[in-house]
Design a protein around this motif. Structure first.
Motif, PDB file in Angstrom:
ATOM      1  N   TRP A 741       4.924  -0.097   3.430  1.00  0.00           N
ATOM      2  CA  TRP A 741       4.753  -0.786   2.151  1.00  0.00           C
ATOM      3  C   TRP A 741       5.054   0.132   0.974  1.00  0.00           C
ATOM      4  O   TRP A 741       4.962  -0.297  -0.179  1.00  0.00           O
ATOM      5  CB  TRP A 741       3.342  -1.360   2.038  1.00  0.00           C
ATOM      6  N   GLN A 742       5.435   1.405   1.238  1.00  0.00           N
ATOM      7  CA  GLN A 742       5.837   2.272   0.133  1.00  0.00           C
ATOM      8  C   GLN A 742       7.235   1.929  -0.385  1.00  0.00           C
ATOM      9  O   GLN A 742       7.638   2.390  -1.450  1.00  0.00           O
ATOM     10  CB  GLN A 742       5.827   3.746   0.567  1.00  0.00           C
ATOM     11  N   LYS A 743       7.977   1.118   0.355  1.00  0.00           N
ATOM     12  CA  LYS A 743       9.324   0.729  -0.043  1.00  0.00           C
ATOM     13  C   LYS A 743       9.365  -0.774  -0.305  1.00  0.00           C
ATOM     14  O   LYS A 743       8.366  -1.464  -0.191  1.00  0.00           O
ATOM     15  CB  LYS A 743      10.329   1.114   1.052  1.00  0.00           C
ATOM     16  N   THR A 744      10.532  -1.257  -0.662  1.00  0.00           N
ATOM     17  CA  THR A 744      10.680  -2.695  -0.868  1.00  0.00           C
ATOM     18  C   THR A 744      10.635  -3.405   0.478  1.00  0.00           C
ATOM     19  O   THR A 744      10.871  -2.786   1.530  1.00  0.00           O
ATOM     20  CB  THR A 744      12.012  -2.998  -1.562  1.00  0.00           C
ATOM     21  N   PRO A 745      10.339  -4.704   0.497  1.00  0.00           N
ATOM     22  CA  PRO A 745      10.324  -5.430   1.779  1.00  0.00           C
ATOM     23  C   PRO A 745      11.642  -5.325   2.536  1.00  0.00           C
ATOM     24  O   PRO A 745      11.642  -5.216   3.765  1.00  0.00           O
ATOM     25  CB  PRO A 745      10.025  -6.865   1.353  1.00  0.00           C
ATOM     26  N   ALA A 746      12.761  -5.371   1.817  1.00  0.00           N
ATOM     27  CA  ALA A 746      14.063  -5.273   2.485  1.00  0.00           C
ATOM     28  C   ALA A 746      14.248  -3.914   3.141  1.00  0.00           C
ATOM     29  O   ALA A 746      14.737  -3.810   4.273  1.00  0.00           O
ATOM     30  CB  ALA A 746      15.176  -5.534   1.474  1.00  0.00           C
ATOM     31  N   GLU A 747      13.850  -2.836   2.450  1.00  0.00           N
ATOM     32  CA  GLU A 747      13.957  -1.496   3.030  1.00  0.00           C
ATOM     33  C   GLU A 747      12.997  -1.324   4.198  1.00  0.00           C
ATOM     34  O   GLU A 747      13.306  -0.641   5.168  1.00  0.00           O
ATOM     35  CB  GLU A 747      13.694  -0.447   1.958  1.00  0.00           C
ATOM     36  N   SER A 748      11.828  -1.931   4.091  1.00  0.00           N
ATOM     37  CA  SER A 748      10.863  -1.853   5.193  1.00  0.00           C
ATOM     38  C   SER A 748      11.430  -2.488   6.452  1.00  0.00           C
ATOM     39  O   SER A 748      11.215  -1.984   7.564  1.00  0.00           O
ATOM     40  CB  SER A 748       9.561  -2.551   4.788  1.00  0.00           C
ATOM     41  N   ARG A 749      12.169  -3.570   6.311  1.00  0.00           N
ATOM     42  CA  ARG A 749      12.711  -4.259   7.485  1.00  0.00           C
ATOM     43  C   ARG A 749      13.781  -3.435   8.204  1.00  0.00           C
ATOM     44  O   ARG A 749      14.107  -3.718   9.362  1.00  0.00           O
ATOM     45  CB  ARG A 749      13.272  -5.619   7.074  1.00  0.00           C
ATOM     46  N   GLU A 750      14.335  -2.421   7.553  1.00  0.00           N
ATOM     47  CA  GLU A 750      15.295  -1.560   8.232  1.00  0.00           C
ATOM     48  C   GLU A 750      14.646  -0.802   9.387  1.00  0.00           C
ATOM     49  O   GLU A 750      15.331  -0.373  10.323  1.00  0.00           O
ATOM     50  CB  GLU A 750      15.902  -0.567   7.242  1.00  0.00           C
ATOM     51  N   HIS A 751      13.321  -0.622   9.332  1.00  0.00           N
ATOM     52  CA  HIS A 751      12.603   0.103  10.384  1.00  0.00           C
ATOM     53  C   HIS A 751      12.104  -0.826  11.496  1.00  0.00           C
ATOM     54  O   HIS A 751      11.536  -0.335  12.480  1.00  0.00           O
ATOM     55  CB  HIS A 751      11.407   0.839   9.785  1.00  0.00           C
TER      56      HIS A 751
END
Length: 800
Positions: A741-751
């Motif tokens: 949650w330290q990043k945007t939802p889109a960036e979080s989904r990369e993981h």
């Protein structure tokens, strides 16, 4: 023809409604029979209007998409060109250049537009449908354009078959999927090798119009932003038509995905670049797990933790059998010795003297320590016989020196830990449950998948819950916390029975048995499971503390329990301990809200961290026999002068000094790391500080225990080794980082990653399993590590 007359009448109405026709002005209307897959290069002015008539045959069993593509060849037109597509059940209109708005209402023109026509279901087996493309403008100079209408052969997606395509802000794409027989849930996965431009994937019901532009894609259905990965779980029950659209839209700006914000106003080159935001993607729809997988996942989870109950029951039965066997052996030995009168006399005298000594010791202890619970201001020791300043400042202390207060008083003091944490749990949990239910309701109603940071590639819904597997895997904390409470209760009852029969070992031997902190630890472990489950109902930036608050409490309670073992008389009160833990949670919230790249906050926190470390070190070194007042600086200077300058003597308490020097080195290093690196995840950084201090103190305790000639029993040693191994595996899965949650939802989904256990649990679920087992094992270590001292008198047990 009747359909042509109807088209002319519709054209007149639309022209008047749009204000295209001036009063008294008659335009030339040209109608053309057009064909698919043919490029029509034409010019339109305010004096003429062109109608393209198309017809195509649709089948109930086969759906083909129809796509209209327009390219404005002369972009210097003073007025845009209006395209109106009229279908049997829908009307689609758009202008070229297409103006899309971004953040702060900034405008982005697009001169190449492509739109897919919606395909409403037909009842007939085969039907011929007509649609018209009307082209008009108010530009007197005229504008050149190219029109092409084509069929989308791969409009219907196939299960487990990847389809590749390209999209842009002005050329969105959408496809249809129909549920197969026997399939109730599917996962729609959209992937791209390009992180940017930012895009949105949406799941919408089969209806017209389809919301496929950046400014309206969030109006209906479920949607989420994405960079490289996107995944949405879709259930048949949510779509009465047993089918849905998969819509992919490229956004005009990248801020929603964590990209940079463009400067404004945009230069001509930037405007051209804004129109070149095409993105290559692929989509695949795969079947989700069935009911059998849910049942297997739940049985697996329950089976793991019930096995600990069975193992505990087996250990209890073996211990009871050993005690009965030992009692029988002792009874037969004593009966054989009773034949000899001299031996009998000796045993009787020894028993009488031992009992007499035990009763005298108990009476003396109670006489010396009857008082209220306020030990800090009014100590319970009789100062005539022994002053606490003299006792606590001896060079070598024994447990008997710090276990002089009445057991009834200390039991009440430490039971407060349990009642306080139980009260905190109730008042903390109720609003948390209410809040996460609201979060889940908002997600279900709005369809906004960016609210919660799930691992979307392994999020299995159940009822209203979006990620049931992440909630189920927290069951271990609750079950093992309850099991630990039962184990502690058994020991507590056994200790009380021993005291009631005036057992010498219970009265005078071993580490004093106080179970209040153990009860608090078990309750904290159960609450960790409950609150972690609540957090995983909808994990996001605003409710992270639900998952970490009781982790701080567990670490703090374990440290207090370690200290209490050898210092039962001078351990912190429950009120002080929970106040300190509340301060830690307070700083955790501040760090997440204000700590990101905020140098001032990190300076303040580092100073407080170092000062707190120094104060705690002083408290531990002097066993509480010091005062923080106006004369503290003068006393510090005096001690430095007398001990370090005048005669340069070493520390009086070497063992304590070694521990505190190492602790200060570790804490000062962590403070320096935080000040220099400013980690984004402040909550984890704070938890790392607590865990490092706990591990340091535990290692010191074990080393000093062995150094003092004590030993570790087999059960405690097995628990230590088992727990260490489980913690190692648990931390491995914890650091996989499936979302953040330290990043945007889109960036979080990369993981995000697929499930790895039973097609139901992901890496983080395994962390829940292993960490709950490891915490349970850690508690057992604290409970059993001093069992070897149960028959050793307290005046022979060292304090360290």
């Amino acid at each position: 023809m009747g359909w042509r007359l109807a088209a002319l009448l519709w054209l007149c109405v639309t022209r008047l409604a749009c204000g295209i026709e001036a009063v008294g002005e008659i335009k030339n209307i040209v109608q053309k029979d057009a064909e698919f897959d043919v490029n029509y290069n034409d010019t339109v002015t305010s004096e003429n209007q062109t109608i393209y008539a198309f017809n195509h045959t649709i089948s109930r069993n086969k759906t083909e998409g129809v796509r209209v593509s327009v390219d404005l060849l002369s972009n210097k037109s003073e007025s845009p060109i209006l395209f109106v597509v009229r279908q049997k059940q829908a009307v689609l209109s758009f202008q070229v250049p297409l103006i899309l708005r971004g953040l702060y209402q900034r405008k982005y023109p697009y001169y190449d537009v492509g739109r897919t026509l919606c395909q409403p279901p037909t009842r007939a087996a085969s039907e011929t449908q007509y649609f018209f493309v009307d082209v008009s403008t108010l530009s007197s100079q005229g504008a050149n354009y190219q029109l092409r209408v084509s069929r989308v052969e791969s409009f219907t997606l196939q299960t487990n078959k990847k389809f590749s395509f390209t999209a842009s802000p002005s050329q969105p794409q959408y496809f249809k999927y129909v549920f197969q027989d026997g399939v109730d849930t599917v996962i729609v996965k959209v992937n791209s090798d390009m992180a940017f431009p930012c895009s949105v994937m949406s799941i919408q019901d089969i209806q017209c119009p389809v919301y496929d532009l950046d400014n309206n894609v969030a109006f209906i259905g479920m949607y989420q932003t994405m960079t490289k990965k996107g995944a949405i779980t879709v259930q048949r029950k949510d779509f009465p038509s047993n089918s849905f659209y998969v819509v992919v839209v490229v956004k005009t700006e990248d801020e929603a995905c964590g990209g940079p914000l463009r400067f404004y106003p945009l230069t001509p080159d930037e405007l051209i670049d804004a129109g070149n935001r095409s993105k290559a993607l692929d989509v695949m729809v795969s079947t989700a797990i069935n009911l059998e997988a849910y049942v297997m996942g739940m049985l697996f989870c329950l089976g793991i933790f019930f096995s600990f109950y069975l193992l505990t029951l087996l250990c209890v039965c073996l211990e009871r059998a050993r005690v009965i066997s030992s009692s029988a052996d002792n009874g037969s030995t004593m009966s054989s010795e009773a034949i000899t009168d001299s031996a009998t006399s000796t045993d009787n005298n020894y028993g009488y003297m031992g009992m007499k000594r035990s009763l005298e010791s108990v009476a003396r202890s109670r006489q010396e320590s009857l008082s209220s619970i306020e030990e800090d201001d009014y100590d319970t020791l009789d100062d005539i016989h022994s002053d606490k300043n003299i006792v606590r400042t001896k060079k070598f202390l024994y447990v008997a020196d710090l276990a002089r207060k009445d057991k009834r008083v200390l039991s009440k003091k430490y039971q407060i830990y349990f009642w306080n944490i139980a009260t905190i749990a109730v008042f903390y949990a109720l609003p948390v449950v209410q809040l996460v239910i609201t979060y889940q309701t908002v997600v279900n109603v709005t369809g906004n998948q960016d609210i919660c940071y799930y691992n979307f590639l392994c999020a299995h819904p159940l009822g209203a819950l979006s990620a049931f597997n992440n909630i189920l895997s927290n069951l271990g904390y609750v079950m093992l916390g309850l099991l630990f409470l039962l184990i502690v209760l058994k020991r507590d009852l056994a200790q009380n029975r021993a005291l009631e029969r005036h057992d010498v070992n219970a009265l005078e031997c071993g580490i004093p048995k106080h179970f209040g902190l153990f009860y608090a630890m078990g309750t904290a472990l159960m609450m960790e499971g409950l609150l972690s489950a609540c957090y995983h109902v909808c994990p996001n930036y605003t409710n992270f503390q639900f998952d970490t608050s009781f982790m701080y409490m567990i670490a703090g309670l374990c440290m207090l329990k370690l200290y209490q073992k050898r210092h039962p008389d001078i351990n912190a009160s429950a009120y002080t301990a929970y106040a300190c833990l509340a301060a830690v949670i307070f700083f955790s919230v501040l760090g997440v809200v204000f700590g990101r790249d905020n140098t001032a906050f990190w300076i303040v926190f580092s100073v407080i961290h170092i000062l707190a470390t120094l104060l705690l070190s002083t408290q531990l070194y002097y066993m509480g026999r010091w005062r923080l007042n106006a004369g503290i600086l003068r006393r510090i200077v005096y001690v430095i002068y007398t001990d370090c300058i005048r005669q340069c003597s070493g520390p009086m308490y070497i063992d304590r000094m070694v521990l505190l020097v190492m602790g200060n080195i570790v804490n000062w290093s962590l403070a320096a790391y935080g000040l220099i690196q400013k980690p984004n995840d402040f909550a984890s950084y704070l938890l790392a500080i607590a865990i490092c201090n706990l591990l340091l103190y535990f290692a010191f305790y074990i080393i000093m225990k062995l150094r003092s000639g004590e030993r570790i029993k087999c059960l405690a040693l097995v628990c230590i080794l088992f727990t260490a191994v489980v913690w190692g595996f648990a931390l491995y899965f914890f650091f996989q980082g499936l979302s953040t949650w330290q990043k945007t939802p889109a960036e979080s989904r990369e993981h995000n990653r697929e499930c790895i256990l039973l097609s139901f649990f992901d890496d983080h679920d395994i962390w829940h399993f292993l960490s709950s087992i490891a915490m349970f094992g850690s508690f057992l270590v604290l409970l059993t590590m001093d069992d070897d001292l149960d028959t050793v008198q307290r005046d022979k047990i060292y304090v360290f």
